[in-house]
Design a protein around this motif. Structure first.
Motif, PDB file in Angstrom:
ATOM      1  N   ALA A   1       2.978  -4.288 -22.248  1.00 29.69           N
ATOM      2  CA  ALA A   1       3.599  -5.057 -21.153  1.00 29.69           C
ATOM      3  C   ALA A   1       3.528  -6.556 -21.430  1.00 29.69           C
ATOM      4  N   ALA A   2       2.374  -7.031 -21.897  1.00 35.17           N
ATOM      5  CA  ALA A   2       2.221  -8.464 -22.187  1.00 35.17           C
ATOM      6  C   ALA A   2       3.117  -8.886 -23.347  1.00 35.17           C
ATOM      7  N   PHE A   3       3.281  -8.017 -24.331  1.00 40.95           N
ATOM      8  CA  PHE A   3       4.185  -8.301 -25.448  1.00 40.95           C
ATOM      9  C   PHE A   3       5.628  -8.355 -24.952  1.00 40.95           C
ATOM     10  N   GLU A   4       6.027  -7.334 -24.204  1.00 36.15           N
ATOM     11  CA  GLU A   4       7.420  -7.252 -23.759  1.00 36.15           C
ATOM     12  C   GLU A   4       7.825  -8.369 -22.810  1.00 36.15           C
ATOM     13  N   ASP A   5       6.893  -8.813 -21.963  1.00 32.77           N
ATOM     14  CA  ASP A   5       7.260  -9.916 -21.049  1.00 32.77           C
ATOM     15  C   ASP A   5       6.812 -11.281 -21.577  1.00 32.77           C
ATOM     16  N   CYS A   6       6.361 -11.299 -22.836  1.00 38.66           N
ATOM     17  CA  CYS A   6       5.997 -12.536 -23.556  1.00 38.66           C
ATOM     18  C   CYS A   6       4.850 -13.296 -22.921  1.00 38.66           C
ATOM     19  N   THR A   7       3.984 -12.600 -22.188  1.00 41.89           N
ATOM     20  CA  THR A   7       2.820 -13.255 -21.594  1.00 41.89           C
ATOM     21  C   THR A   7       1.556 -13.078 -22.428  1.00 41.89           C
ATOM     22  N   LEU A   8       1.639 -12.320 -23.515  1.00 45.22           N
ATOM     23  CA  LEU A   8       0.492 -12.168 -24.406  1.00 45.22           C
ATOM     24  C   LEU A   8       0.193 -13.545 -24.995  1.00 45.22           C
ATOM     25  N   PRO A   9      -1.021 -14.049 -24.805  1.00 44.27           N
ATOM     26  CA  PRO A   9      -1.345 -15.360 -25.380  1.00 44.27           C
ATOM     27  C   PRO A   9      -1.108 -15.356 -26.891  1.00 44.27           C
ATOM     28  N   PHE A  10      -0.544 -16.459 -27.381  1.00 47.87           N
ATOM     29  CA  PHE A  10      -0.170 -16.526 -28.792  1.00 47.87           C
ATOM     30  C   PHE A  10      -1.363 -16.295 -29.718  1.00 47.87           C
ATOM     31  N   ASP A  11      -2.540 -16.735 -29.326  1.00 47.47           N
ATOM     32  CA  ASP A  11      -3.718 -16.525 -30.181  1.00 47.47           C
ATOM     33  C   ASP A  11      -4.141 -15.056 -30.237  1.00 47.47           C
ATOM     34  N   GLN A  12      -3.578 -14.228 -29.359  1.00 48.69           N
ATOM     35  CA  GLN A  12      -3.855 -12.793 -29.395  1.00 48.69           C
ATOM     36  C   GLN A  12      -2.753 -12.006 -30.119  1.00 48.69           C
ATOM     37  N   TRP A  13      -1.725 -12.707 -30.591  1.00 46.70           N
ATOM     38  CA  TRP A  13      -0.641 -12.070 -31.335  1.00 46.70           C
ATOM     39  C   TRP A  13      -1.031 -12.041 -32.808  1.00 46.70           C
ATOM     40  N   THR A  14      -2.025 -11.211 -33.083  1.00 46.06           N
ATOM     41  CA  THR A  14      -2.627 -11.090 -34.404  1.00 46.06           C
ATOM     42  C   THR A  14      -1.954  -9.972 -35.201  1.00 46.06           C
ATOM     43  N   HIS A  15      -2.363  -9.847 -36.447  1.00 50.72           N
ATOM     44  CA  HIS A  15      -1.864  -8.738 -37.260  1.00 50.72           C
ATOM     45  C   HIS A  15      -2.226  -7.399 -36.607  1.00 50.72           C
ATOM     46  N   ARG A  16      -3.443  -7.294 -36.109  1.00 47.32           N
ATOM     47  CA  ARG A  16      -3.872  -6.059 -35.442  1.00 47.32           C
ATOM     48  C   ARG A  16      -2.980  -5.765 -34.232  1.00 47.32           C
ATOM     49  N   ALA A  17      -2.626  -6.785 -33.465  1.00 45.92           N
ATOM     50  CA  ALA A  17      -1.736  -6.589 -32.317  1.00 45.92           C
ATOM     51  C   ALA A  17      -0.369  -6.083 -32.775  1.00 45.92           C
ATOM     52  N   HIS A  18       0.132  -6.598 -33.900  1.00 45.15           N
ATOM     53  CA  HIS A  18       1.403  -6.104 -34.442  1.00 45.15           C
ATOM     54  C   HIS A  18       1.301  -4.599 -34.738  1.00 45.15           C
ATOM     55  N   VAL A  19       0.207  -4.200 -35.381  1.00 42.18           N
ATOM     56  CA  VAL A  19       0.028  -2.781 -35.729  1.00 42.18           C
ATOM     57  C   VAL A  19      -0.096  -1.944 -34.455  1.00 42.18           C
ATOM     58  N   ARG A  20      -0.829  -2.447 -33.477  1.00 42.67           N
ATOM     59  CA  ARG A  20      -0.981  -1.715 -32.217  1.00 42.67           C
ATOM     60  C   ARG A  20       0.373  -1.539 -31.517  1.00 42.67           C
ATOM     61  N   ILE A  21       1.189  -2.576 -31.516  1.00 42.95           N
ATOM     62  CA  ILE A  21       2.519  -2.485 -30.897  1.00 42.95           C
ATOM     63  C   ILE A  21       3.361  -1.462 -31.645  1.00 42.95           C
ATOM     64  N   ALA A  22       3.343  -1.517 -32.971  1.00 42.55           N
ATOM     65  CA  ALA A  22       4.105  -0.551 -33.765  1.00 42.55           C
ATOM     66  C   ALA A  22       3.658   0.870 -33.453  1.00 42.55           C
ATOM     67  N   TYR A  23       2.355   1.098 -33.420  1.00 36.54           N
ATOM     68  CA  TYR A  23       1.828   2.426 -33.115  1.00 36.54           C
ATOM     69  C   TYR A  23       2.280   2.874 -31.718  1.00 36.54           C
ATOM     70  N   SER A  24       2.207   1.965 -30.761  1.00 29.70           N
ATOM     71  CA  SER A  24       2.586   2.307 -29.380  1.00 29.70           C
ATOM     72  C   SER A  24       4.058   2.695 -29.286  1.00 29.70           C
ATOM     73  N   TYR A  25       4.944   1.921 -29.913  1.00 32.23           N
ATOM     74  CA  TYR A  25       6.371   2.259 -29.881  1.00 32.23           C
ATOM     75  C   TYR A  25       6.652   3.552 -30.638  1.00 32.23           C
ATOM     76  N   LEU A  26       6.022   3.728 -31.795  1.00 29.38           N
ATOM     77  CA  LEU A  26       6.243   4.948 -32.570  1.00 29.38           C
ATOM     78  C   LEU A  26       5.717   6.183 -31.857  1.00 29.38           C
ATOM     79  N   SER A  27       4.754   6.007 -30.969  1.00 31.38           N
ATOM     80  CA  SER A  27       4.212   7.131 -30.204  1.00 31.38           C
ATOM     81  C   SER A  27       5.154   7.576 -29.100  1.00 31.38           C
TER      82      SER A  27
END
Length: 154
Positions: free
Chosen positions: A8-34
């Motif tokens: 939700a924070a990614f989709e509405d762009c409220t995820l703080p930029f310092d939390q947009w890490t490589h791990r967050a990218h992988v987590r988002i990919a996993y979530s969408y692929l699920s």
């Protein structure tokens, strides 16, 4: 932050930029692929990253901003990992997935597939460019049960 909150924070762009890490990218990919077939997940991730970058005024440059090749290839690596190991490990959230797949936690995973010249080619930002060192792993069709839900064919 659980998967729903992160998405939700990614989709509405409220995820703080310092939390947009490589791990967050992988987590988002996993979530969408699920939740979606590969092509849909890849499109959602690409559109989401472009939107997120625009909202956070990430400058575009040769080594900054959105890259279609980097995004598509990494989604492919996550999908191949989910297809190969999802059923075996019974991972139900993206944090657990990241924890048991440390090979995906390095931004340098592409070094096995892409030379620096290929990844930095200007075409690689706008379109997907195939790797030049070795091919990406096949996404083997398998049944995985993400998040304890219904089996889904990848």
């Amino acid at each position: 932050m659980d998967d729903g909150e992160l998405l939700a924070a990614f989709e509405d762009c409220t995820l703080p930029f310092d939390q947009w890490t490589h791990r967050a990218h992988v987590r988002i990919a996993y979530s969408y692929l699920s939740k979606h077939p590969f092509e849909t997940a890849a499109e959602k991730i690409a559109a989401g990253i472009r939107k997120y970058n625009a909202a956070h005024k990430v400058p575009e440059g040769q080594d900054r901003g959105y890259s279609e090749t980097t995004t598509r290839a990494f989604v492919h690596l996550v999908a191949a990992t989910v297809a190969a190991y999802g059923q075996t490990h019974r991972v139900y959230d993206s944090e657990g997935f990241c924890d048991i797949h440390p090979q995906l936690m390095s931004k340098h995973a592409f070094r096995f597939f892409y030379s620096p010249q290929r990844r930095m080619d200007p075409r690689a930002k706008a379109t997907f460019v195939e790797p030049d060192l070795t091919g990406l792993p096949r996404i083997v069709e398998s049944y995985a049960v993400p998040f304890g839900g219904t089996p889904k064919l990848f």
